[in-house]
Design an enzyme around this catalytic site. Sequence first.
Site, PDB file in Angstrom:
ATOM      1  CE1 TYR A 125      -3.201  -2.842   0.157  1.00  0.00           C
ATOM      2  CE2 TYR A 125      -4.336  -1.552   1.815  1.00  0.00           C
ATOM      3  CZ  TYR A 125      -4.310  -2.619   0.941  1.00  0.00           C
ATOM      4  OH  TYR A 125      -5.391  -3.456   0.860  1.00  0.00           O
ATOM      5  CE  LYS A 192       2.003 -17.563   2.244  1.00  0.00           C
ATOM      6  NZ  LYS A 192       1.160 -18.703   2.624  1.00  0.00           N
ATOM      7  CG  ASP A 225      -1.587 -19.118   4.539  1.00  0.00           C
ATOM      8  OD1 ASP A 225      -0.813 -18.695   5.406  1.00  0.00           O
ATOM      9  OD2 ASP A 225      -1.233 -19.936   3.671  1.00  0.00           O
ATOM     10  CG  ASP A 249      -7.551  -2.934   3.680  1.00  0.00           C
ATOM     11  OD1 ASP A 249      -8.556  -2.691   4.364  1.00  0.00           O
ATOM     12  OD2 ASP A 249      -7.414  -2.537   2.508  1.00  0.00           O
TER      13      ASP A 249
END
Length: 366
Positions: A125, A192, A225, A249
């Site tokens: 972002y 991640k 995840d 987000d």
Amino acid sequence: MARHTITLIPGDGIGYEVSKAARRVIDATGVDIVWDVQNAGLDVVEQYGQPMPDHVLDSIRKNKIAIKGPLTTPVGKGIRSVNVALRRELDLYALVRPCKWYRGVRSRYQDVDLVIVRENTEDLYAGIEFAEAETETLELIDTIDRLGGRRIRADSGISIKPISVGATQRVFRFAFRWAIDNGRHKVTAVHKANIMKYTDGLWLHVAEDVAKEFPDVEFEERIVDNMAMQLVQKPELYDVMVMPNLYGDILSDLCAGLIGGLGLAPGANTGDDIAVFEATHGSAPKYAGKNVANPMAMMLSGVLMLRHIGEKDAGDRLEAAIAKVIAEGNAVTYDMKPSRDDSTAVGTSQVADAVIVELERAPVAS
Ligand code: NAD
């Protein structure tokens, strides 16, 4: 009693209604607030050429505290994104989003009490993007091929994901301090790192280092995840979760879904000395001007704001009054009723009336 000067940005769309309702209930706590009202958003674009004019940012810089209704992001060239302008210009690097279930809310889950701390300035972002087929993009593709030995397809668009040591350190230090100040016991770093070793891997290693500075707070890490699945299966296991911008987000909306929807999810954009409070939801244009939007997310953002400015008793009383109205289930908007067209749903301003009645019943600490 201390007097506080606070910038109030009503917003646009449903912003006018939900921020008016929030202002009324905040005033009803009796805290001495001088509101410095500053308009921003779609309605001022024609006058100032952008939705977040400099004088609005100056007001926030001066007052240090602001509460903001949602603002529609206009689609069009040359217009600065409101949220990017706010976060970048004021360096509001931590977005705190508590997701708490209140008794009486219809949800698949109960007893959820989570907090997301989202890094607000970096990651995908950061706004560093290269459009497909542009000269710079093709040059970048060549450079990456030369330096990294990896050929990106020539017909690609590219978004860059920067994650720095400095920005990661400050958001984790903020999150650990916030956890301690708010009686929280565990911080979970979300990442991640197994795939993105130099960005999320860095994020995780910095998190582990910062965690050593706060030995009284439990620390753990989760791959994003797995985190999403765990939040759906056993949200009660989690407390404060810290995540980069994009995951923050997405999981903020997931957590809002756990506690009854966007109408109940508040937020605080925080920097070193400035904080801007706002609901997670947007301007919901189709409901604008209809007196139907749920003002509770804005009111709960007001609760966070009152505590932030040192008015803890007022914040606690306002939260208790909102919780009472929710538990009774009468003076609530359409989204909190069993069905969307429930004729007993009340309007935005009637929710504020009911919260004020509860506040007037509650004793004020001497
Ligand atoms: P949105 O949150 O405005 O609305 C999505 C849907 O959620 C609505 O149609 C409505 O069904 C429901 N909803 C949202 N808030 C509600 C409330 N208070 N009470 C009852 N129902 C509510 O999201 P969107 O439609 O994706 O975005 C609309 C505009 O808002 C866009 O221009 C977007 O850029 C902007 N936006 C602004 C902010 C902000 O100012 N911080 C945040 C998100 C989106």
